[in-house]
Design a protein around this motif. Structure first.
Motif, short mmCIF file in Angstrom:
data_model
loop_
_atom_site.label_atom_id
_atom_site.label_comp_id
_atom_site.label_asym_id
_atom_site.label_seq_id
_atom_site.Cartn_x
_atom_site.Cartn_y
_atom_site.Cartn_z
N ILE A 265 0.84 -1.19 0.00
CA ILE A 265 0.00 0.00 0.00
C ILE A 265 0.88 1.25 0.00
N SER A 266 0.49 2.22 -0.79
CA SER A 266 1.17 3.51 -0.83
C SER A 266 0.18 4.62 -0.59
N ALA A 267 0.65 5.71 0.05
CA ALA A 267 -0.21 6.86 0.31
C ALA A 267 0.54 8.15 0.00
N GLU A 268 1.39 8.10 -1.02
CA GLU A 268 2.19 9.25 -1.39
C GLU A 268 2.01 9.57 -2.88
N ILE A 269 2.35 10.81 -3.22
CA ILE A 269 2.35 11.20 -4.63
C ILE A 269 3.67 10.73 -5.23
N PRO A 270 3.63 9.91 -6.29
CA PRO A 270 4.88 9.41 -6.88
C PRO A 270 5.62 10.50 -7.66
N ASP A 271 6.89 10.21 -7.97
CA ASP A 271 7.69 11.14 -8.75
C ASP A 271 7.19 11.15 -10.19
N TYR B 105 0.07 5.15 7.54
CA TYR B 105 0.84 5.04 6.30
C TYR B 105 1.89 6.15 6.20
N MET B 106 2.95 5.83 5.52
CA MET B 106 4.02 6.79 5.27
C MET B 106 3.53 7.86 4.30
N ARG B 107 3.64 9.13 4.74
CA ARG B 107 3.28 10.29 3.92
C ARG B 107 4.38 11.35 4.12
N ARG B 108 5.42 11.24 3.35
CA ARG B 108 6.55 12.15 3.50
C ARG B 108 6.28 13.49 2.80
N ASN B 109 6.82 14.53 3.41
CA ASN B 109 6.67 15.89 2.87
C ASN B 109 7.83 16.14 1.91
N GLY B 110 7.66 15.64 0.68
CA GLY B 110 8.74 15.77 -0.29
C GLY B 110 8.57 16.92 -1.25
N GLY B 111 7.60 17.80 -1.01
CA GLY B 111 7.39 18.95 -1.87
C GLY B 111 6.59 18.66 -3.13
N GLN C 251 -3.39 23.38 -4.44
CA GLN C 251 -2.23 22.50 -4.44
C GLN C 251 -2.38 21.48 -3.32
N LEU C 252 -2.55 20.21 -3.70
CA LEU C 252 -2.79 19.14 -2.73
C LEU C 252 -1.57 18.24 -2.68
N ASP C 253 -1.04 18.04 -1.46
CA ASP C 253 0.15 17.21 -1.29
C ASP C 253 -0.26 15.80 -0.86
N SER C 254 0.71 15.03 -0.34
CA SER C 254 0.46 13.62 -0.01
C SER C 254 -0.54 13.44 1.12
N ARG C 255 -0.83 14.49 1.87
CA ARG C 255 -1.82 14.37 2.95
C ARG C 255 -3.23 14.13 2.42
N TYR C 256 -3.44 14.40 1.13
CA TYR C 256 -4.75 14.22 0.51
C TYR C 256 -4.82 12.95 -0.36
N VAL C 257 -3.77 12.13 -0.31
CA VAL C 257 -3.75 10.92 -1.14
C VAL C 257 -4.52 9.80 -0.47
N VAL C 258 -5.41 9.15 -1.22
CA VAL C 258 -6.14 7.98 -0.74
C VAL C 258 -5.24 6.75 -0.94
#
Length: 576
Positions: free
Chosen positions: A205-211, A268-274, A283-290
């Motif tokens: 499971i992932s909860a981050e915005i990918p590169d 879940y891991m939600r890093r603040n990677g900008g 502008q929605l960051d990883s905190r809004y990722v399902v």
């Protein structure tokens, strides 16, 4: 019925597509078709209670156990068997089956939510065959493609074991309000493949915005399907907002690594990677990722939320409608003027159809006035809340809120509102008075003409009652050309050969101060004899010659043989 409507909804090349091009009317047609199919199913169940073995449900015992011990509340019950889709026993049976699976293989490990994507190529292919159509216009295509995709997803999870060895799968399918279907899926994993460590969670499971540069496919899929919001401070009018906060608890918090809390739930891991995604100007960051699974997200190109779970509470969520019940419309009865700004549709309908009057003091010449009062008892009284009177009849809430409707120059408030149901009033755009009744008096009102009797003038006009109009017209027509002798002969012929309801002329003479007794040579008719002669059939049966019939009887009696004579004598003795 189901086969008929399935045939009608099929898309065929070279055939008329009027129904399929109807847009919202097609949706209404499908709703009506569903209602027709359900009516046939329910009627079959109602008429075949023995075949569904309804006696095994012990309906009377269930009623008593529920506390309904009053005999007047216990009626003839129609049992919906568990085979009836959507019925209470159907829901309970499936819930019990799921709990039995849970008891046997343990708690579920993964909770997936799979939502239909209207831009799937299979759907778009059919939409392109009819020019100008959108996915909203063809719910039939959506309902055919989604089950295929769902079955493919479940088989993919079970056979390819992307999460590990699967011991069981339980799922339910729901429809969003006027929207797309989605499925809730529970996956039970083998004990050797349980996801119990943070490293296994990160692999699943992932909860981050990918590169975007390294993995553009996943970035595009997350951007289109797996971003929640904007909500909260960014959009306080979002549908997910409840009491000023997001009901799904977004945005989440940043976390540098995955962990498991004290209750066993994952963080879940939600890093603040900008990294961020632009959605609706925010502008929605990883905190809004399902949370999602990369493999399933790319393969099925749809919203697939993947969550780790280890409680049976998830099963209760799947079958929440056991306690929540099916979706229902607002079926209340109102007797108030709605707010024109909040509900203009209902206000307009009430203004046109559901206002009684003006009457009483405002209009003493109103057709409803009887002996100086309104026959319908309007205006009613104001009431701050709905209540039930001593006889069990409702007293509807009619608050004095200052709202009124102008009708025939009078300001009429809620005291003049005829009780209505908002849903029916708006849907059918007509006067629909809805009243609560709990007495057989309502049945008597429906059939009041049994005791009151119909309008005789109307019945005469329809030819439902006998009268002398036909004979009156006949004599009036003959009076234009016939002599006095001919008219008397015509009148005698009518009396002799027809059933005349009122042949007397005595009452007409009395109106002018005369009587048949004033004219010599005219016999005064006997009213009792006239009444007896009104029935033509009885008169004909009694019209025979006694002497002639006695002579005929004697002649036939002498012609009987000994056996016939014996029977004749036996019958006469039996009669006498």
């Amino acid at each position: 019925m189901r086969q008929y409507y399935s045939f009608r909804l099929q898309q065929r090349a070279g055939k008329a597509q009027t129904l399929l091009r109807s847009g919202r009317l097609l949706q209404q047609y499908m709703v009506d078709a569903y209602a027709s199919i359900e009516e046939v199913r329910i009627n079959w169940i109602r008429k075949n209670q023995k075949q569904v073995r309804a006696e095994l449900y012990n309906g009377l015992r269930d009623v008593i156990n529920q506390g309904d011990v009053m005999t007047n509340s216990v009626g003839r019950m129609t049992i919906l068997p568990s085979s009836y889709t959507g019925g209470p026993r159907y829901r309970v049976q499936n819930y019990q089956d799921a709990m039995a699976i849970c008891r046997y293989v343990g708690y579920p490990d993964l909770f997936l939510t799979f939502t239909c994507n209207p831009k799937w190529p299979e759907i778009q292919f059919f939409l392109e065959t009819v020019e100008g159509q959108k996915s909203d216009d063809r719910p039939d295509i959506i309902s055919r493609v989604f089950p295929i995709k769902l079955w493919e997803l479940i088989n993919h999870i079970k056979r390819q074991q992307i999460f590990g060895k699967v011991t069981a799968v339980v799922y339910t399918v729901e429809f969003q309000k006027r929207g797309l279907p989605h499925a809730h899926i529970l996956v039970f994993l083998h004990s050797e493949d349980k996801i119990q460590t943070p490293s296994k969670i990160d692999n699943t499971i992932s909860a981050e915005i990918p590169d975007k540069d390294i993995d553009p496919l996943t970035f595009s899929a997350v951007e289109r399907f797996m971003i929640h919001g904007p909500c909260g401070i960014l959009n306080k009018k979002s549908p997910c907002m409840v009491n000023g906060k997001c009901g799904k608890h977004y945005p989440k918090r940043f976390h540098d690594k995955t962990s498991i809390d004290e209750d066993g739930f994952p963080i879940y891991m939600r890093r603040n990677g900008g990294r961020y995604i632009l959605k609706n100007g925010s502008q929605l960051d990883s905190r809004y990722v399902v949370p999602y699974n990369r493999h399933l997200l790319i393969k099925y190109d749809a919203h697939i939320n993947v969550e780790l779970c280890n409680r049976s509470r998830s099963i209760k969520y799947l079958f929440k409608y056991i306690n929540k019940g099916p979706d229902r419309i607002d079926n209340t009865i109102s007797a108030e003027i709605p707010d024109k700004d909040i509900d203009p549709l209902t206000f307009s309908a009430v203004e046109r159809f559901m206002i009684h009057g003006p009457c009483g003091i405002l209009n003493k010449k109103s057709p409803c006035m009887v002996n100086g009062k309104c026959g319908k008892h309007y205006p009613k009284r104001f009431h701050d809340k709905t209540s039930i009177d001593e006889d069990g009849f409702p007293i509807y809430m009619r608050r004095n809120g200052g709202r009124y409707i102008l009708k025939n120059g009078s300001q009429l408030d809620s005291r003049y509102v005829v009780p209505y149901n908002r849903h029916l009033l708006i849907k059918y755009d007509a006067h629909i008075n809805v009243e609560l009744c709990n007495r057989s008096r309502s049945i008597k009102y429906l059939f009041k003409y049994i005791n009151k009797g119909p309008d005789q003038d109307a019945c005469y006009a329809l030819g439902l009652l006998e009268d002398d109009k036909e004979f009156d017209d006949c004599i009036k027509e003959a009076a234009a050309w016939g002599t006095g002798i001919q008219l008397r002969q015509l009148f005698s012929t009518i009396l002799l050969n027809c059933t005349v309801i009122n042949p007397e002329i005595q009452k007409h003479l009395r109106k002018a101060g005369k009587s048949l007794e004033d004219y010599k040579g005219i016999a005064i008719p006997n009213s009792n004899v006239i009444e007896e002669l009104n029935n033509r059939l009885i008169t004909e049966e009694l019209n025979y010659d006694m002497l002639k019939m006695h002579e005929e009887y004697s002649q036939l009696l002498h012609g009987l043989n000994s056996d016939q004579k014996a029977i004749h004598d036996f019958v006469l003795q039996s009669i006498t």
